[in-house]
Design a protein around this motif. Structure first.
Motif, short mmCIF file in Angstrom:
data_model
loop_
_atom_site.label_atom_id
_atom_site.label_comp_id
_atom_site.label_asym_id
_atom_site.label_seq_id
_atom_site.Cartn_x
_atom_site.Cartn_y
_atom_site.Cartn_z
N THR A 16 0.85 -1.19 0.00
CA THR A 16 0.00 0.00 0.00
C THR A 16 0.89 1.24 0.00
OG1 THR A 16 -0.08 0.10 2.41
CG2 THR A 16 -1.77 -1.23 1.29
N LYS A 17 0.25 2.41 -0.10
CA LYS A 17 1.02 3.65 -0.08
C LYS A 17 1.76 3.81 1.24
CE LYS A 17 -0.93 7.63 0.67
NZ LYS A 17 -1.73 8.87 0.57
N GLU A 18 1.08 3.52 2.35
CA GLU A 18 1.71 3.65 3.67
C GLU A 18 2.89 2.70 3.81
OE1 GLU A 18 -1.48 3.30 3.07
OE2 GLU A 18 -2.24 5.30 3.62
N GLN A 19 2.72 1.47 3.36
CA GLN A 19 3.81 0.50 3.44
C GLN A 19 4.99 0.91 2.56
OE1 GLN A 19 1.59 -2.97 2.25
NE2 GLN A 19 1.20 -3.63 4.37
N ALA A 20 4.69 1.48 1.40
CA ALA A 20 5.75 1.90 0.48
C ALA A 20 6.60 3.01 1.10
CB ALA A 20 5.14 2.37 -0.84
N PHE A 21 5.95 3.97 1.75
CA PHE A 21 6.71 5.05 2.40
C PHE A 21 7.57 4.50 3.54
CE2 PHE A 21 3.95 8.13 0.27
CZ PHE A 21 4.85 9.16 0.03
N LYS A 22 7.04 3.57 4.30
CA LYS A 22 7.79 3.00 5.41
C LYS A 22 9.01 2.22 4.91
CE LYS A 22 7.36 -0.18 9.32
NZ LYS A 22 6.46 -1.11 10.06
N ILE A 23 8.79 1.38 3.91
CA ILE A 23 9.90 0.58 3.36
C ILE A 23 10.93 1.47 2.68
CG2 ILE A 23 10.49 -1.21 1.68
CD1 ILE A 23 7.73 -2.44 2.20
N GLY A 24 10.46 2.50 1.98
CA GLY A 24 11.38 3.41 1.30
C GLY A 24 12.30 4.12 2.26
N ASN A 25 11.76 4.61 3.36
CA ASN A 25 12.59 5.27 4.36
C ASN A 25 13.58 4.31 5.00
OD1 ASN A 25 11.65 8.03 4.34
ND2 ASN A 25 9.72 7.29 5.22
N GLU A 26 13.16 3.07 5.23
CA GLU A 26 14.05 2.07 5.82
C GLU A 26 15.21 1.75 4.87
OE1 GLU A 26 11.55 -1.22 6.68
OE2 GLU A 26 10.68 -0.33 8.51
N ILE A 27 14.91 1.62 3.57
CA ILE A 27 15.96 1.33 2.59
C ILE A 27 16.96 2.48 2.54
CG2 ILE A 27 16.43 1.06 0.12
CD1 ILE A 27 13.78 -0.43 -0.13
N ALA A 28 16.45 3.72 2.51
CA ALA A 28 17.34 4.89 2.43
C ALA A 28 18.24 4.98 3.65
CB ALA A 28 16.50 6.15 2.29
#
Length: 314
Positions: free
Chosen positions: A19-31
């Motif tokens: 979902t959009k929320e999950q994508a933002f969370k995973i994106g920040n973790e990757i960065a």
């Protein structure tokens, strides 16, 4: 989601089913993880989430963009495709953008098909705005083109300067033009006209077939073939639209051994008679062609027939 490095190189990461929320969370973790494993000042920046998104080729993509988790409405963001390019006519970008938005919002390809077919029929019927079918290419100056270059802006400039040398556009100025119907085999460069010419000359008609098959459909095909859709089959399903202005109108056909170029030139010079007085046109052509025809092998015959061939020219 997309991330970028200090060298401004973007990287797309596919998160299937997120979902959009999950994508933002995973994106920040990757960065954060990548930044922590590299020495300073190397830093990986998490930029945005596309939901949905279409990656066409390198540096060509489009999607609904979210730059923050709190953003409610997405932004239509496109790079490198015809919706943001200026080398086509407005109808191409408008139809492509609307088709993509329909796909993103409805996920129903049948609605996209209906929209595209309506727009194609509108162009073929002659109901489309000339402004939407007008190209505008930059004029680079007469000395900036190689000899023999077939460039619409240069071709129209030459025609205008033959009439008045003061009509040459400034360097960098965009020269508007449209494409009209012509005889089969005539180079495309000879079919470009200024919009004002089409408005002033009733015999000239916008080449709807060219606009649909060469301008509107190819960008759509490049986009929708990624999901297995043949856009050109939608066009083939359309009922054939007659280009005849008057189905009872008789047109002129000449069977002659006279040189084809001579015949075409005569036909072009007297084309204004084609709708007003066909009998007068036949008389003129007989006299003009007869003056150059001598002997048994140079006879000619003029008849009245129905021919889409010449309708496309006139």
């Amino acid at each position: 989601l997309t991330t970028s490095t200090p060298s401004s190189t973007s990287m797309f990461v596919l998160l299937k089913g997120a979902t959009k929320e999950q994508a933002f969370k995973i994106g920040n973790e990757i960065a954060e993880a990548v930044t922590a494993t590299n020495p300073k000042p190397v830093k990986l920046k998490f930029e945005k989430v596309y939901l949905p998104c279409v990656l066409q080729t390198k540096k060509r993509y489009v999607g609904y963009m979210y730059e923050s988790l709190d953003q409610k409405e997405p932004v239509f963001d496109a790079k490198g495709i015809e919706t943001v390019r200026r080398d086509g006519c407005p109808a191409v970008s408008k139809i492509l953008e609307r088709s993509i938005k329909l796909l993103f919002e409805t996920r129903d390809i049948s609605q996209v098909k209906q929209f595209v077919q309506r727009q194609c029929a509108k162009v073929l019927d002659g109901r489309a705005s000339m402004q939407d079918l007008t190209f505008a290419k930059e004029y680079r100056g007469s000395g900036s083109y190689r000899p023999g270059a077939c460039v619409p802006a240069l071709e129209l400039t030459r025609r205008m300067m033959a009439y008045d040398r003061r009509l040459e556009p400034r360097v960098g100025e965009r020269v508007p033009y449209v494409v009209v119907y012509g005889l089969p085999g005539v180079p495309l460069i000879q079919l470009v006209r200024r919009p004002m010419e089409v408005l002033q000359e009733p015999a000239l008609r916008l080449n709807a077939t060219y606009y649909v098959t060469k301008q509107i459909l190819p960008p759509l095909a490049r986009m929708f073939q990624l999901i297995g859709v043949d856009v050109f089959s939608w066009y083939q399903e359309l009922p054939r639209v007659s280009t005849r202005k008057n189905k009872h109108q008789n047109l002129i056909f000449i069977k002659s051994t006279t040189k084809k170029t001579h015949f075409i030139q005569i036909l072009h010079n007297y084309r204004h008679h084609i709708h007003s007085n066909s009998a007068k046109l036949i008389t003129v052509l007989r006299r003009r062609l007869g003056a150059t025809s001598r002997g048994k092998n140079k006879t000619f015959k003029i008849t009245r027939i129905k021919s889409e061939f010449y309708e496309n020219y006139f």
